[in-house]
Every structure is written in structure tokens, then in C-alpha cells.
Design an enzyme around this catalytic site. Structure first.
Site, PDB file in Angstrom:
ATOM      1  N   TRP A 151       0.741  -1.163   0.085  1.00 41.40           N
ATOM      2  CA  TRP A 151      -0.078   0.100   0.023  1.00 41.40           C
ATOM      3  C   TRP A 151       0.954   1.049  -0.078  1.00 41.40           C
ATOM      4  O   TRP A 151       0.241   2.294  -0.185  1.00 41.40           O
ATOM      5  CB  TRP A 151      -0.909  -0.028   1.254  1.00 41.40           C
ATOM      6  CG  TRP A 151      -0.252  -0.424   2.358  1.00 41.40           C
ATOM      7  CD1 TRP A 151      -0.200  -1.784   3.116  1.00 41.40           C
ATOM      8  CD2 TRP A 151       0.501   0.569   3.417  1.00 41.40           C
ATOM      9  NE1 TRP A 151       0.685  -1.676   4.148  1.00 41.40           N
ATOM     10  CE2 TRP A 151       1.087  -0.261   4.489  1.00 41.40           C
ATOM     11  CE3 TRP A 151       0.950   1.867   3.283  1.00 41.40           C
ATOM     12  CZ2 TRP A 151       1.880   0.206   5.297  1.00 41.40           C
ATOM     13  CZ3 TRP A 151       1.865   2.398   4.274  1.00 41.40           C
ATOM     14  CH2 TRP A 151       2.200   1.447   5.236  1.00 41.40           C
ATOM     15  N   LYS A 175      -2.782  -7.563  -7.878  1.00 42.95           N
ATOM     16  CA  LYS A 175      -3.611  -7.644  -6.707  1.00 42.95           C
ATOM     17  C   LYS A 175      -3.190  -6.587  -5.691  1.00 42.95           C
ATOM     18  O   LYS A 175      -2.169  -6.881  -4.753  1.00 42.95           O
ATOM     19  CB  LYS A 175      -3.599  -9.063  -5.860  1.00 42.95           C
ATOM     20  CG  LYS A 175      -4.634  -9.343  -5.079  1.00 42.95           C
ATOM     21  CD  LYS A 175      -4.333 -10.139  -3.866  1.00 42.95           C
ATOM     22  CE  LYS A 175      -3.428  -9.269  -2.863  1.00 42.95           C
ATOM     23  NZ  LYS A 175      -3.795  -8.298  -2.288  1.00 42.95           N
ATOM     24  N   PRO A 176      -3.601  -5.350  -5.696  1.00 48.03           N
ATOM     25  CA  PRO A 176      -3.278  -4.435  -4.637  1.00 48.03           C
ATOM     26  C   PRO A 176      -4.046  -4.591  -3.487  1.00 48.03           C
ATOM     27  O   PRO A 176      -5.167  -5.279  -3.392  1.00 48.03           O
ATOM     28  CB  PRO A 176      -3.877  -3.008  -5.406  1.00 48.03           C
ATOM     29  CG  PRO A 176      -4.946  -3.338  -6.027  1.00 48.03           C
ATOM     30  CD  PRO A 176      -4.544  -4.939  -6.539  1.00 48.03           C
ATOM     31  N   GLY A 227       6.262  -6.541  -0.884  1.00 53.27           N
ATOM     32  CA  GLY A 227       5.530  -6.661   0.595  1.00 53.27           C
ATOM     33  C   GLY A 227       6.852  -6.976   1.557  1.00 53.27           C
ATOM     34  O   GLY A 227       8.013  -7.008   1.467  1.00 53.27           O
ATOM     35  N   SER A 228       6.084  -7.276   2.901  1.00 57.83           N
ATOM     36  CA  SER A 228       6.969  -7.737   3.747  1.00 57.83           C
ATOM     37  C   SER A 228       7.607  -8.990   3.765  1.00 57.83           C
ATOM     38  O   SER A 228       7.088  -9.847   2.965  1.00 57.83           O
ATOM     39  CB  SER A 228       5.955  -7.618   5.163  1.00 57.83           C
ATOM     40  OG  SER A 228       5.196  -8.759   5.102  1.00 57.83           O
ATOM     41  N   GLU A 247      10.217  -8.763  -3.763  1.00 63.70           N
ATOM     42  CA  GLU A 247      10.858  -7.553  -3.233  1.00 63.70           C
ATOM     43  C   GLU A 247      10.459  -7.533  -1.819  1.00 63.70           C
ATOM     44  O   GLU A 247       9.213  -7.247  -1.522  1.00 63.70           O
ATOM     45  CB  GLU A 247      10.623  -6.488  -4.141  1.00 63.70           C
ATOM     46  CG  GLU A 247      11.040  -6.289  -5.526  1.00 63.70           C
ATOM     47  CD  GLU A 247      12.261  -5.601  -5.547  1.00 63.70           C
ATOM     48  OE1 GLU A 247      12.950  -5.388  -4.164  1.00 63.70           O
ATOM     49  OE2 GLU A 247      13.012  -5.318  -6.392  1.00 63.70           O
ATOM     50  N   CYS A 281      10.495   1.098   1.604  1.00 65.86           N
ATOM     51  CA  CYS A 281      11.249   0.139   1.871  1.00 65.86           C
ATOM     52  C   CYS A 281      12.390   0.422   2.140  1.00 65.86           C
ATOM     53  O   CYS A 281      13.296  -0.334   2.854  1.00 65.86           O
ATOM     54  CB  CYS A 281      10.943  -0.937   0.773  1.00 65.86           C
ATOM     55  SG  CYS A 281      11.512  -0.336  -0.840  1.00 65.86           S
ATOM     56  N   GLU A 380      12.231  -3.172  10.998  1.00 75.73           N
ATOM     57  CA  GLU A 380      11.670  -2.173  10.084  1.00 75.73           C
ATOM     58  C   GLU A 380      10.653  -1.176  10.920  1.00 75.73           C
ATOM     59  O   GLU A 380       9.686  -1.994  10.971  1.00 75.73           O
ATOM     60  CB  GLU A 380      11.175  -2.678   8.638  1.00 75.73           C
ATOM     61  CG  GLU A 380      10.757  -1.625   7.680  1.00 75.73           C
ATOM     62  CD  GLU A 380      10.170  -2.325   6.332  1.00 75.73           C
ATOM     63  OE1 GLU A 380       9.340  -3.276   6.620  1.00 75.73           O
ATOM     64  OE2 GLU A 380      10.525  -1.982   5.353  1.00 75.73           O
TER      65      GLU A 380
HETATM   66  P1  NAD Z   1       2.378  -7.323   3.440  1.00 73.82           P
HETATM   67  O1  NAD Z   1       3.373  -8.429   3.237  1.00 73.82           O
HETATM   68  O2  NAD Z   1       1.419  -7.177   4.434  1.00 73.82           O
HETATM   69  O3  NAD Z   1       1.386  -7.286   2.101  1.00 73.82           O
HETATM   70  C1  NAD Z   1       1.700  -7.064   0.697  1.00 73.82           C
HETATM   71  C2  NAD Z   1       0.864  -7.819  -0.350  1.00 73.82           C
HETATM   72  O4  NAD Z   1       0.858  -9.192   0.204  1.00 73.82           O
HETATM   73  C3  NAD Z   1      -0.574  -7.271  -0.063  1.00 73.82           C
HETATM   74  O5  NAD Z   1      -1.237  -7.088  -1.227  1.00 73.82           O
HETATM   75  C4  NAD Z   1      -1.269  -8.353   0.953  1.00 73.82           C
HETATM   76  O6  NAD Z   1      -2.607  -8.281   0.575  1.00 73.82           O
HETATM   77  C5  NAD Z   1      -0.831  -9.618   0.261  1.00 73.82           C
HETATM   78  N1  NAD Z   1      -0.832 -10.730   1.281  1.00 73.82           N
HETATM   79  C6  NAD Z   1      -0.710 -10.599   2.477  1.00 73.82           C
HETATM   80  N2  NAD Z   1      -0.942 -12.010   2.945  1.00 73.82           N
HETATM   81  C7  NAD Z   1      -0.951 -12.759   1.846  1.00 73.82           C
HETATM   82  C8  NAD Z   1      -0.546 -14.122   1.688  1.00 73.82           C
HETATM   83  N3  NAD Z   1      -0.574 -15.041   2.914  1.00 73.82           N
HETATM   84  N4  NAD Z   1      -0.409 -14.680   0.523  1.00 73.82           N
HETATM   85  C9  NAD Z   1      -0.491 -13.753  -0.637  1.00 73.82           C
HETATM   86  N5  NAD Z   1      -0.561 -12.308  -0.490  1.00 73.82           N
HETATM   87  C10 NAD Z   1      -0.738 -11.987   0.744  1.00 73.82           C
HETATM   88  O7  NAD Z   1       3.069  -5.817   3.141  1.00 73.82           O
HETATM   89  P2  NAD Z   1       2.480  -4.358   3.414  1.00 73.82           P
HETATM   90  O8  NAD Z   1       2.430  -4.139   4.863  1.00 73.82           O
HETATM   91  O9  NAD Z   1       1.418  -4.113   2.425  1.00 73.82           O
HETATM   92  O10 NAD Z   1       3.658  -3.562   2.966  1.00 73.82           O
HETATM   93  C11 NAD Z   1       4.867  -2.912   3.652  1.00 73.82           C
HETATM   94  C12 NAD Z   1       6.279  -4.035   3.439  1.00 73.82           C
HETATM   95  O11 NAD Z   1       6.412  -3.826   2.013  1.00 73.82           O
HETATM   96  C13 NAD Z   1       7.196  -3.416   4.079  1.00 73.82           C
HETATM   97  O12 NAD Z   1       7.920  -4.541   4.631  1.00 73.82           O
HETATM   98  C14 NAD Z   1       8.059  -2.696   3.068  1.00 73.82           C
HETATM   99  O13 NAD Z   1       9.230  -2.862   3.211  1.00 73.82           O
HETATM  100  C15 NAD Z   1       7.879  -3.602   1.879  1.00 73.82           C
HETATM  101  N6  NAD Z   1       8.200  -2.931   0.414  1.00 73.82           N
HETATM  102  C16 NAD Z   1       9.023  -3.681  -0.174  1.00 73.82           C
HETATM  103  C17 NAD Z   1       9.685  -2.782  -1.482  1.00 73.82           C
HETATM  104  C18 NAD Z   1      10.706  -3.267  -2.172  1.00 73.82           C
HETATM  105  O14 NAD Z   1      10.884  -2.999  -3.125  1.00 73.82           O
HETATM  106  N7  NAD Z   1      11.584  -4.155  -1.702  1.00 73.82           N
HETATM  107  C19 NAD Z   1       8.806  -1.760  -1.916  1.00 73.82           C
HETATM  108  C20 NAD Z   1       7.610  -1.413  -1.141  1.00 73.82           C
HETATM  109  C21 NAD Z   1       7.337  -1.987   0.134  1.00 73.82           C
END
Ligand code: NAD
Length: 483
Positions: A151, A175-176, A227-228, A247, A281, A380
């Protein structure tokens, strides 16, 4: 804004067939923005089937035809920049003038870069031992990608997959997260306007369950995940044999050596900590300052912090908006309480700001004497905080920088080229930036983590969206055994 949002499946704008929806509330105003339908299993199957059918034809388009399509998409995005940026600010919280507009103005680059790259992506002719054989390599599209994204950059991160994905001949299902999906849905109008074949791109908002349905779907060939690290681990354990780009999280250190331009280091570190309210990130998650320049740096950082104007993200003077969501704000609360319990000193800010429409407005916070074992240093934080730690010499600073699982992007401030290389040779980080913020970014930059949690993007991003195919031809000279 529409009360019931439409999602984009198989080239159609639809309310889907699911029986759940997300009530999307703005972190900026606290107002209800829209009801976002959550796709059902049937909707996901339909999107995957349409993507497979569309990609079956699209894979035969020449690279030049695909590049033309990307340029048309870039042009169509240019027509709706302000509207997408406005929606992004409303649902995400980042300042419209200082950040959101520029972010969306740059969105077309993901298509322009990919259009340029695909035209130059050739194969090889490989010498053989067998006189009658000729061996070539081709780059073929992988197939259907699911792009599962966070997000913090609701539009540009999905485009990092959709741009090169399409240019290389793939279909992409984006899938956002359900709570930052409206800006990407608005941008998807550019796909229609540019004549993207129906079904080649879908946008299906949802949470972990929708993500998991895509990850485990037999019709999906590859996963693009940003994501995380925690979610990334789950995805890796669930996806089976699928191609992937992962990522994940960062805990970027900024090292300030004793010969650095301290004022410049302070400005860059503060920027890396407050840009997008720290929800990046590669944000400046911790500053490791050499003892000898600690006091000077602290003074400069406090002065540099005056640039932060927390406020209504639609006001021109605002440089920082609210955090996006309550779990992120609670993580900040937790990390700050832990640091102060361990003896850290809050020099500025320190919690949620009063007098705003939601509880997500967080004061820019500077914390000094942060113990290395505290959450603020180890994890983080993803919020507007500048944690300052100290090291006695360069060797200790480099060792501290490496005590993390999340080596995504680091920065070093020094006036010595020799020292810059010394640090770059030692810091385990996907990128090391010398004399600028950890937030430094180019849309084509090779980017990814070290320390084993991140696969990232290579030098040729476009290649990640292709499979290597080897073609061997017997040219019938009849002397295949001859050596
Ligand atoms: P998140 O991991 O909670 O969610 C990311 C995505 O994964 C969302 O679309 C979420 O709905 C989906 N998701 C959640 N559980 C899932 C599952 N079990 N199976 C499949 N999909 C699932 O992360 P967030 O809180 O949305 O984003 C923040 C994190 O993203 C931070 O850790 C940040 O560092 C990281 N990030 C990394 C980069 C990079 O380029 N390395 C860039 C931006 C953000």
C-alpha cells in the site's frame, strides 16, 4: 467518487460475484471513500482464464508491436495523472503536491523503459561441438503473472510488474491491497484507452486470501511480490514451482563517517525518514554516526527536521501526511516505547499529533542514543522516525550496519573516495548510496536485497519476465559425428 467501486476483470468493469467487500476509509479525512468488492474464487478463475487466453495470442506479437502498446499506455496515463494522484493521496495519505503528483507523473516511465528494453533484448548464437548443429537462444514470455503489491506506493509498484510484464509478452493480474486500490483501478482506464487486449491485465483488490488464491492457482505461472518479508516467506512456502520476483522489507542504515559533510548528511537522513511518512522500503531506518561527529550531527538533524510540515496532504506547504493505517501507527508506538524503555532519548516528536481528522497523523520524531538491541534499530519501523545510534570507528559502524536480516539499501556519508569503497566492500546491502539518501531511486535501477531475503531485480529487469529457450537445429550436413 463511486460508492460501490468496480473492479477490472478480464477487460470488464464489474462488481464481481463475491459476497464480501471492503469499506475504504481515507486516512486523510476519516471519510468513507468507497465500498471495494473483494473478488470471489469464481472471479479469480475468470481473470486467470481470460489472461491465459489473451496471452496465448499476445505472445506472438513482435517486440516492436508490444513496445508500441507500452508507448500508447504511457500516453494514456499522461491524460489522467492529476486524477490518479488525487485519489492516491486520499486513500494512501502522501502529500499531493510534494509527492503524489510526481509519483504518478513518473508512472509512464515503467512502460517507456520497458518499451525501450524489449526492442534490444536479443538471444545468442552458441558454438557447438557437432558440425551439423546450430544452437540459438530466444527470450520467451513466461505466461501469466500475479503481481501482489503493498500500500505504500499503490500505483507505481504494480506498474513495475505490468510495464515489463506486458513488454515481454506476458499477461498480468494485479492484486493491490483492498485499502489502497482505487488509484490503480482509476489508472487501469489507461489500459482500455490504449487498446490493451481484453483480459491481458486485470486488477483484483483484496487481502491475503485473494493473494493466496493467486499464489496457489494452477493457471498462474509466476509471482511478482512486493511486501513484507513475513508475507514473502509464506508465499515462497505456498507457490510451488513458479517463477518469482520477491521484493521485501528493508532496514536501511545511513552511516555518517567522521569526515562527512554533516549538514548534507543530516538533510539526506531526515528526508529518508519523513518522505512518504517513512513508509518506504528503503527509508532511512537508522543512522549510525561516528562518536566524533555525534553532537554536530544531532544539532544538524534537528535543524534539518524543520522542513517537515505535517498537515493536510492537499495543502501546498505540507511535506508529510498521515500514516496509511492503524497497524503501522501502532508499530511506531511500540517501537518508540521499547526504545525509550531501554534508555533512548526523544529529541523531537514522539507520538501521534493532536488536532487532525484521524489518529494517523504522526509527529516527525528524532530519537537519540538508540540502543542497538531495540526494535527501532533491529526491525523495520516504517514510520516518520530518525533513530540515531553511535559507533566508535568505521569497523564498528560497518559491523552494526550488517547486523540485520534486511539489507536492502544503505547510505554512507564520507568525503573520502577510499572510505566510500571501503564501506561498499563491507556492507551487505542490495544498494549502497554514497553521499545521498537511502531513498535515492531511479525507475530502472537494479534493486534488491542482500542478507538472503530478497531476490530483487537484476540489471536487465526485462529479462526477469522471460524464459530462456534454446533452439537446436540439425542443418543436415550429414557429418554430425565428425569432430
Ligand atoms: P504485506 O506483506 O502485509 O502485504 C503485501 C501484499 O501481500 C498485499 O497485497 C497483501 O494483501 C498480500 N498478502 C498478505 N498476505 C498474503 C498471503 N498469505 N498470500 C499472498 N498475499 C498476501 O506488506 P505491506 O504491509 O502491504 O507493505 C509493507 C512492506 O512492503 C514493508 O515491509 C516494505 O519494506 C515492503 N516493501 C518492499 C519494497 C521493495 O521494493 N523491496 C517496496 C515497497 C514495500
Amino acid at each position: 467518487m463511486a460508492e460501490l467501486a468496480k473492479i477490472y476483470i478480464a477487460g470488464e468493469w464489474t462488481e464481481g460475484t463475491g459476497d464480501t467487500a471492503h469499506e475504504l476509509v481515507s486516512p486523510v479525512t476519516g471519510e468513507h471513500l468507497a465500498t471495494v468488492p473483494i473478488a470471489s474464487a469464481g472471479d479469480i478463475d475468470r481473470a486467470v482464464a481470460a489472461a491465459r487466453a489473451a496471452q496465448d495470442d499476445f505472445r506472438h506479437w513482435s517486440p516492436f508491436e508490444r513496445a508500441d502498446l507500452c508507448h500508447r499506455i504511457a500516453g494514456a496515463i499522461d491524460e489522467i495523472v492529476e486524477e490518479v494522484a488525487r485519489i492516491q493521496t486520499l486513500e494512501q495519505g502522501k502529500p499531493y503536491h510534494a509527492e503524489s503528483l510526481e509519483d504518478i507523473q513518473e508512472a509512464n516511465q515503467y512502460f517507456i523503459n520497458a518499451a525501450e528494453d524489449i526492442k534490444r533484448l536479443g538471444g545468442e548464437v552458441i558454438p557447438t561441438t557437432d558440425r551439423s548443429k546450430r544452437m540459438f537462444t530466444f527470450r520467451r514470455p513466461v505466461g501469466v503473472w500475479a503481481a501482489i503489491t503493498p500500500w505504500n506506493f499503490p500505483v507505481t509498484i504494480p506498474l513495475e510488474y505490468i510495464g515489463p510484464g506486458l513488454a515481454a509478452g506476458n499477461a498480468v493480474i494485479a492484486k493491490p491491497p483492498e485499502f489502497t486500490s482505487l488509484a490503480l483501478l482509476k489508472l487501469a482506464e489507461a489500459f482500455d484507452a490504449a487498446g490493451v487486449p481484453k483480459g491481458l491485465v486485470s486488477v483484483i483488490p483484496g487481502g491475503g486470501a485473494v493473494g493466496d488464491a493467486l499464489v496457489t492457482h494452477a493457471g498462474i505461472d509466476a509471482i511478482g511480490f512486493t511486501g513484507s518479508t513475513e508475507t514473502g516467506r509464506k508465499i515462497i512456502s505456498r507457490m510451488g514451482i513458479k517463477r518469482s520476483i520477491m521484493e521485501m522489507s528493508g532496514n536501511g542504515p545511513t552511516i555518517v563517517a567522521d569526515d562527512a559533510d554533516i549538514a548534507a548528511a543530516a538533510v539526506a537522513a531526515v528526508y529518508g525518514a519523513y518522505y512518504n511518512a517513512g513508509q518506504v522500503c528503503c527509508a532511512t531506518e537508522r543512522v549510525i554516526v561516528l562518536d566524533a561527529v555525534h553532537d554536530e550531527f544531532v544539532e544538524a538533524a534537528l535543524e534539518a527536521s524543520d522542513v517537515v510540515r505535517l498537515g493536510d496532504p492537499f495543502d501546498e506547504g505540507t511535506t508529510m501526511g498521515p500514516l496509511n493505517n492503524e497497524p503501522t501507527a501502532q508499530k511506531m508506538d511500540r517501537h518508540l516505547a521499547d526504545a525509550t524503555d531501554r534508555g533512548a532519548e526523544v529529541l523531537r516528536g514522539g507520538g501521534r499529533a493532536a488536532g487532525f481528522p484521524t489518529a494517523l497523523y504522526y509527529d516527525f520524531t528524532v530519537v537519540d542514543r538508540v540502543p542497538e538491541e531495540s526494535l527501532l534499530s533491529q526491525e523495520e519501523s516504517f514510520g516518520p522516525v530518525l533513530p540515531i545510534l553511535t559507533a566508535s570507528d568505521d569497523a564498528e559502524a560497518a559491523a552494526m550496519a550488517n547486523r540485520t536480516r534486511l539489507g536492502l539499501q544503505a547510505a554512507v556519508f564520507t568525503d573520502s573516495l577510499q572510505k566510500a569503497f571501503w564501506y561498499a566492500d563491507r556492507i551487505r546491502s542490495g544498494t549502497v548510496v554514497v553521499n545521498d539518501s537511502t531513498d535515492f531511486w531511479e525507475t530502472f535501477q537494479p534493486f534488491g536485497g542482500a542478507a538472503g531475503t530478497d531476490t530483487g531485480w537484476g540489471r536487465g529487469r526485462i529479462e526477469e519476465f522471460t524464459d530462456l529457450q534454446t533452439l537446436v537445429i540439425d542443418v543436415g550436413t550429414g557429418d554430425s559425428q565428425a569432430q
